[in-house]
Design an enzyme around this catalytic site. Structure first.
Site, PDB file in Angstrom:
ATOM      1  N   GLY A  19       0.788  -1.223   0.000  1.00 29.19           N
ATOM      2  CA  GLY A  19       0.000   0.000   0.000  1.00 29.19           C
ATOM      3  C   GLY A  19       0.818   1.270   0.000  1.00 29.19           C
ATOM      4  O   GLY A  19       0.436   2.268  -0.637  1.00 29.19           O
ATOM      5  N   ILE A  20       1.957   1.281   0.691  1.00 32.06           N
ATOM      6  CA  ILE A  20       2.786   2.489   0.714  1.00 32.06           C
ATOM      7  C   ILE A  20       3.312   2.785  -0.681  1.00 32.06           C
ATOM      8  O   ILE A  20       3.311   3.933  -1.139  1.00 32.06           O
ATOM      9  CB  ILE A  20       3.954   2.344   1.710  1.00 32.06           C
ATOM     10  N   VAL A  37      11.349   3.871   4.799  1.00 33.30           N
ATOM     11  CA  VAL A  37      10.211   4.108   5.689  1.00 33.30           C
ATOM     12  C   VAL A  37       9.552   2.772   6.056  1.00 33.30           C
ATOM     13  O   VAL A  37       8.390   2.744   6.469  1.00 33.30           O
ATOM     14  CB  VAL A  37       9.172   5.047   5.039  1.00 33.30           C
ATOM     15  N   ARG A  62      11.323  -0.905   7.482  1.00 31.84           N
ATOM     16  CA  ARG A  62      11.954  -1.419   8.694  1.00 31.84           C
ATOM     17  C   ARG A  62      13.459  -1.246   8.554  1.00 31.84           C
ATOM     18  O   ARG A  62      14.034  -1.465   7.475  1.00 31.84           O
ATOM     19  CB  ARG A  62      11.608  -2.898   8.916  1.00 31.84           C
ATOM     20  N   ASP A  70      13.431   6.920   8.321  1.00 33.66           N
ATOM     21  CA  ASP A  70      12.458   7.005   9.418  1.00 33.66           C
ATOM     22  C   ASP A  70      12.561   5.781  10.313  1.00 33.66           C
ATOM     23  O   ASP A  70      11.971   5.752  11.385  1.00 33.66           O
ATOM     24  CB  ASP A  70      11.033   7.132   8.875  1.00 33.66           C
ATOM     25  N   GLU A 129      17.214   0.201  16.459  1.00 42.39           N
ATOM     26  CA  GLU A 129      16.151   1.164  16.727  1.00 42.39           C
ATOM     27  C   GLU A 129      15.628   0.932  18.141  1.00 42.39           C
ATOM     28  O   GLU A 129      15.283  -0.210  18.468  1.00 42.39           O
ATOM     29  CB  GLU A 129      15.026   1.011  15.713  1.00 42.39           C
ATOM     30  N   HIS A 162      11.004   7.271  13.585  1.00 40.96           N
ATOM     31  CA  HIS A 162       9.844   6.420  13.315  1.00 40.96           C
ATOM     32  C   HIS A 162       8.535   7.185  13.547  1.00 40.96           C
ATOM     33  O   HIS A 162       7.643   6.747  14.278  1.00 40.96           O
ATOM     34  CB  HIS A 162       9.889   5.154  14.168  1.00 40.96           C
ATOM     35  N   ALA A 166       6.756   8.643  10.768  1.00 37.65           N
ATOM     36  CA  ALA A 166       6.049   8.842   9.506  1.00 37.65           C
ATOM     37  C   ALA A 166       4.548   8.749   9.695  1.00 37.65           C
ATOM     38  O   ALA A 166       3.776   9.351   8.942  1.00 37.65           O
ATOM     39  CB  ALA A 166       6.504   7.820   8.463  1.00 37.65           C
TER      40      ALA A 166
END
Length: 317
Positions: free
Chosen positions: A149-150, A228, A230, A254, A259, A278, A280
């Site tokens: 979807g992104i 954006v 992982r 992002d 992390e 992170h 976004a």
């Protein structure tokens, strides 16, 4: 609270764990379901708890009648072990994949434009230092690693820029808005003339570290990378080497590996690198979108339509 859609088996009884956001319960009720605490009647579970897969495993063991589980994030790598253990158990598992595509794609586009216009260096300059550096996104070759979807939303945002777009994904099925689609086997070839590389894929065993030394070597001098998805999809050591050598024109991250990114990590000061923590898709953006997903999947759970964001337990996303 209506109970008209609940039969004698408790088919419409849904528990929300943790139930801290009233809009989620409202979404269930508006869709015809009933929100109640976990019990032997629970058939649907909306999981919003910050606890990890171990706690969810305990809940599923204690309430085996649960037949539908809604997970809160687009990526489900935090639950990968549990999902593998439950493959074939007959439950329907859904995630938020696709729900947050709009905000995340917007953030990715922002990072790409900032890198091309040399913003990391300019905002830190502290003095007027005129030069002729900076590039346009118009007419560039964009490679998008991931076909979900992104990527679809990002391709829509990129339309006014007249880019040539190549999507790299598990299959070569066409993606709307992309000029061509290739499988991950063709990644290195696809990167050979890329100006901007967006990473939007799910983290799986197959994608972990896929943007590494070979991928950076394949990119033209000056290409920029935006992640954006992982952090672990990108090999951090290889990324630092590519930035330090000047071969990579910039990185907008992002997500990082590790992390959270520790203070004084070299990525904080790497040349032409932007790190956002992170964000976004912040709560202000995601809560209403996740409530919509809960509502639609509650209706599907009650027999009205199809589930959205169904997780492929074998593929891991």
């Amino acid at each position: 609270m209506t109970t008209s859609s609940v039969d004698g088996t408790g088919r419409g009884t849904i528990a929300i764990v943790s139930d801290v956001e009233p809009r989620f319960a409202t979404a269930v009720v508006d869709a015809g379901g009933v929100v109640e605490p976990l019990s032997g009647d629970t058939r649907g579970l909306v999981w919003t708890s910050p606890s990890g897969e171990d706690e969810l495993e305990r809940v599923l063991a204690a309430y085996p009648a649960i037949s539908w589980v809604q997970l809160p994030w687009a990526g489900v790598d935090a639950f990968s072990g549990l999902l593998r253990r439950h493959a074939g158990d007959g439950r329907t598992w859904t995630s938020a994949k696709g729900s947050y595509a709009g905000p995340v794609a917007e953030h990715a586009l922002m990072l790409a434009l900032a890198l091309l216009r040399e913003l990391p260096r300019r905002v830190r300059a502290g003095r007027w230092a005129h030069d002729e550096l900076g590039r346009t996104l118009h007419g560039t070759h964009v490679v998008l690693v991931g076909g979900g979807g992104i990527t679809v939303e990002l391709l829509r945002l990129l339309e006014p820029f007249g880019v040539r777009a190549t999507v790299v994904r598990r299959t070569d099925a066409a993606v709307p808005g992309a000029g061509r689609t290739v499988t991950s086997v063709g990644l290195v070839d696809a990167l050979a003339d890329a100006d901007v590389v967006f990473v939007t894929a799910a983290l799986t065993d197959g994608t972990r570290g896929m943007i590494g030394r070979d991928a950076f070597a394949a990119m033209p001098h000056g290409a920029v990378l935006v992640n954006v998805a992982r952090g672990a999809i990108v090999d951090t050591d290889a990324l630092l080497t590519a930035l330090g050598s000047g071969r990579l024109g910039g990185a907008g991250l992002d997500v990082t590996d590790p992390e959270p990114l520790p203070p004084r990590h070299p990525l904080w000061t790497a040349p032409n690198c932007i790190v956002t923590p992170h964000v976004a898709d912040t709560d202000a953006m995601t809560v209403p979108l996740f409530a919509e997903r809960i509502g639609r999947n509650t209706r599907a759970f009650l027999g009205d339509g199809a589930f959205e964001g169904v997780i492929d337990l074998e593929a891991g996303y």
